[in-house]
Design an enzyme around this catalytic site. Structure first.
Site, PDB file in Angstrom:
ATOM      1  N   CYS A 176       4.369   1.775  11.738  1.00 55.41           N
ATOM      2  CA  CYS A 176       5.284   2.396  10.780  1.00 55.41           C
ATOM      3  C   CYS A 176       6.069   3.540  11.401  1.00 55.41           C
ATOM      4  O   CYS A 176       7.008   4.046  10.804  1.00 55.41           O
ATOM      5  CB  CYS A 176       4.508   2.882   9.557  1.00 55.41           C
ATOM      6  N   ALA A 194       0.813  -1.210   0.000  1.00 54.82           N
ATOM      7  CA  ALA A 194       0.000   0.000   0.000  1.00 54.82           C
ATOM      8  C   ALA A 194       0.850   1.266   0.000  1.00 54.82           C
ATOM      9  O   ALA A 194       0.435   2.296  -0.542  1.00 54.82           O
ATOM     10  CB  ALA A 194      -0.937   0.006   1.210  1.00 54.82           C
ATOM     11  N   THR A 195       2.039   1.220   0.586  1.00 57.01           N
ATOM     12  CA  THR A 195       2.894   2.411   0.560  1.00 57.01           C
ATOM     13  C   THR A 195       3.251   2.783  -0.867  1.00 57.01           C
ATOM     14  O   THR A 195       3.146   3.954  -1.269  1.00 57.01           O
ATOM     15  CB  THR A 195       4.169   2.183   1.395  1.00 57.01           C
ATOM     16  N   THR A 241       9.252  -7.277 -12.719  1.00 57.09           N
ATOM     17  CA  THR A 241       8.734  -8.641 -12.763  1.00 57.09           C
ATOM     18  C   THR A 241       7.830  -8.894 -11.562  1.00 57.09           C
ATOM     19  O   THR A 241       8.229  -8.680 -10.422  1.00 57.09           O
ATOM     20  CB  THR A 241       9.890  -9.651 -12.739  1.00 57.09           C
ATOM     21  N   GLN A 257      -6.444  -0.675   5.530  1.00 59.93           N
ATOM     22  CA  GLN A 257      -7.017  -1.258   6.740  1.00 59.93           C
ATOM     23  C   GLN A 257      -8.423  -1.808   6.526  1.00 59.93           C
ATOM     24  O   GLN A 257      -8.827  -2.754   7.190  1.00 59.93           O
ATOM     25  CB  GLN A 257      -7.041  -0.211   7.866  1.00 59.93           C
ATOM     26  N   SER A 293      -3.422  -3.611   0.556  1.00 55.09           N
ATOM     27  CA  SER A 293      -2.209  -4.329   0.944  1.00 55.09           C
ATOM     28  C   SER A 293      -2.577  -5.729   1.406  1.00 55.09           C
ATOM     29  O   SER A 293      -3.489  -5.905   2.219  1.00 55.09           O
ATOM     30  CB  SER A 293      -1.494  -3.580   2.075  1.00 55.09           C
ATOM     31  N   ALA A 294      -1.858  -6.735   0.916  1.00 54.91           N
ATOM     32  CA  ALA A 294      -2.195  -8.116   1.241  1.00 54.91           C
ATOM     33  C   ALA A 294      -1.951  -8.462   2.703  1.00 54.91           C
ATOM     34  O   ALA A 294      -2.720  -9.215   3.312  1.00 54.91           O
ATOM     35  CB  ALA A 294      -1.394  -9.069   0.351  1.00 54.91           C
ATOM     36  N   HIS A 295      -0.893  -7.919   3.302  1.00 57.37           N
ATOM     37  CA  HIS A 295      -0.519  -8.382   4.644  1.00 57.37           C
ATOM     38  C   HIS A 295      -1.435  -7.844   5.739  1.00 57.37           C
ATOM     39  O   HIS A 295      -1.333  -8.259   6.897  1.00 57.37           O
ATOM     40  CB  HIS A 295       0.950  -8.070   4.946  1.00 57.37           C
ATOM     41  N   ASN A 354      -5.364   3.631  10.656  1.00 58.48           N
ATOM     42  CA  ASN A 354      -4.494   2.518  11.036  1.00 58.48           C
ATOM     43  C   ASN A 354      -4.144   2.489  12.517  1.00 58.48           C
ATOM     44  O   ASN A 354      -3.559   1.518  12.996  1.00 58.48           O
ATOM     45  CB  ASN A 354      -3.197   2.540  10.200  1.00 58.48           C
TER      46      ASN A 354
END
Length: 380
Positions: A325, A69-70, A238, A180, A198-200, A152
């Protein structure tokens, strides 16, 4: 260890890990190659793209994969602003909110050095922006507005549909940081031009995210870096097939489990808050007057207690004193001070968040440990 820091990151779901593993060794082809292994990887990438698009309710071709996301926030904000200026657009104003993620605030700071006008709107005591303040700021011709859907640190939700409608009426682009909220709550992207995920944050792997880029009306971006022109020319490089595949599976799981999971997490959060409130007189809830994510709980400890001291006295609970962060900084949370808390009050605040692996037994034990630690640290 009882983990109560799901706003910081989430563990990969076992189904996500299982889906990723073959792409690290057995099926290692470059998804941009034209041979068989490459085509197989490319097909897996496109299936994952469809999964992420399904989560957001958009077209697969509107999803651009990024490292997280950043990067997606940087690409959305800097890319949109620089592209429009190159086309001769005279507007220079970009609007955000004082409680945004650091990467959004720093993106605006970087653009201000390039001659853009960065405007950060304040928030009320619950952390919400006043739509009238946005309407007033939009009276100056504006290029872009960037507002996160769910904070967040506090989990407080902004009224994105209402705010996006104001932005659209003013003719500016609307970017939403969904890091979030995605996977936790359903949301319409009507009137939204750009959205970051963001996946995490949703039980997928770290190192992969995405940017939604609206096709109708078409949004164009200046790329952040040069390369082979992958991802429709917006993001060269890639693609990491294992991470993309994991992201896709995480998105599909989120769609399938969202309603039930939100209800369960909301109950666990409320039980934790009730236990803390009953045992620690003077504890306060930050953002409690606003809608919040189901699993989010940000509390201000009673007078005389520092959150950092309580956490150090409670090593079996993994929680946070603020945004992960900025955790390395010994400074009060700018999110909480923007909400009106003093630096002293902000130092008393704990960020707690429950998630998919949290049990009722975890909540009961964590409450006991936190309460005991707070009493140990309480000055005489």
């Amino acid at each position: 260890m009882i983990y109560l820091d799901y706003l910081s990151t989430t563990p990969c779901d076992p189904a996500v890990v299982a889906a990723m593993l073959p792409w690290f060794g057995e099926d290692f082809g470059n998804p941009h190659s034209v041979h068989g292994p490459g085509r197989k990887a490319a097909e897996a990438v496109e299936r994952a793209r469809e999964g992420v698009a399904g989560l957001l309710g958009v077209e697969a071709r509107e999803i651009v994969f990024t490292s997280g996301a950043t990067e997606a926030n940087n690409l959305a904000i800097k890319g949109a602003a620089r592209h429009l200026v190159r086309l001769g657009d005279p507007r220079r104003r970009i609007i955000t909110v004082a409680t945004e993620h650091k990467c959004v605030l720093e993106s605006l700071r970087a653009l201000a050095a390039e001659g853009f006008e960065a405007v950060a709107l304040g928030v009320d005591s619950d952390g919400r922006v006043d739509p009238e303040a946005l309407r007033e700021a939009l009276k100056v011709p504006t290029l872009l507005v960037s507002i996160m859907a769910a904070n967040n640190e506090t989990g407080v939700l902004q009224d994105i549909p209402q705010l996006a409608a104001l932005v659209k009426a003013a003719g500016a682009l609307m970017h939403v940081d969904l890091a979030q909220m995605a996977g936790k709550m359903p949301m319409s992207l009507k009137d939204v031009d750009l959205a970051s995920v963001s996946a995490h944050k949703m039980y997928g792997p770290k190192g992969i995210g995405a940017l939604y880029v609206c096709r109708r009306p078409r949004v164009r971006l200046a790329a952040l870096f040069s390369g082979g022109g992958q991802e429709r020319g917006f993001r060269s490089g890639t693609l990491p097939t294992p991470l993309v595949v994991g992201f896709g599976v995480a998105a599909e799981l989120a769609v399938a489990n969202m309603a039930d999971e939100a209800a369960r997490l909301g109950l666990l959060r409320d039980v934790l808050w009730a236990k803390l409130q009953n045992s620690l007189p003077g504890i306060a809830l930050n953002g409690g007057g606003a809608p919040r994510l189901a699993g989010a709980l940000n509390v201000c400890l009673p007078e005389g207690l520092r959150a950092l001291d309580v956490l150090e006295a409670c090593p079996d609970v993994a929680a946070s004193t603020g945004s992960a962060c900025t955790a390395a900084e010994i400074a009060p949370s700018y999110v909480l001070t923007a909400m009106g808390l003093s630096a002293q009050k902000a130092s008393q605040c704990l960020r707690l968040s429950v998630g998919r692996s949290t049990s009722k037994a975890d909540i009961d034990r964590a409450a006991e440990l936190l309460i005991a630690a707070a009493r140990t640290c309480q000055p005489n």
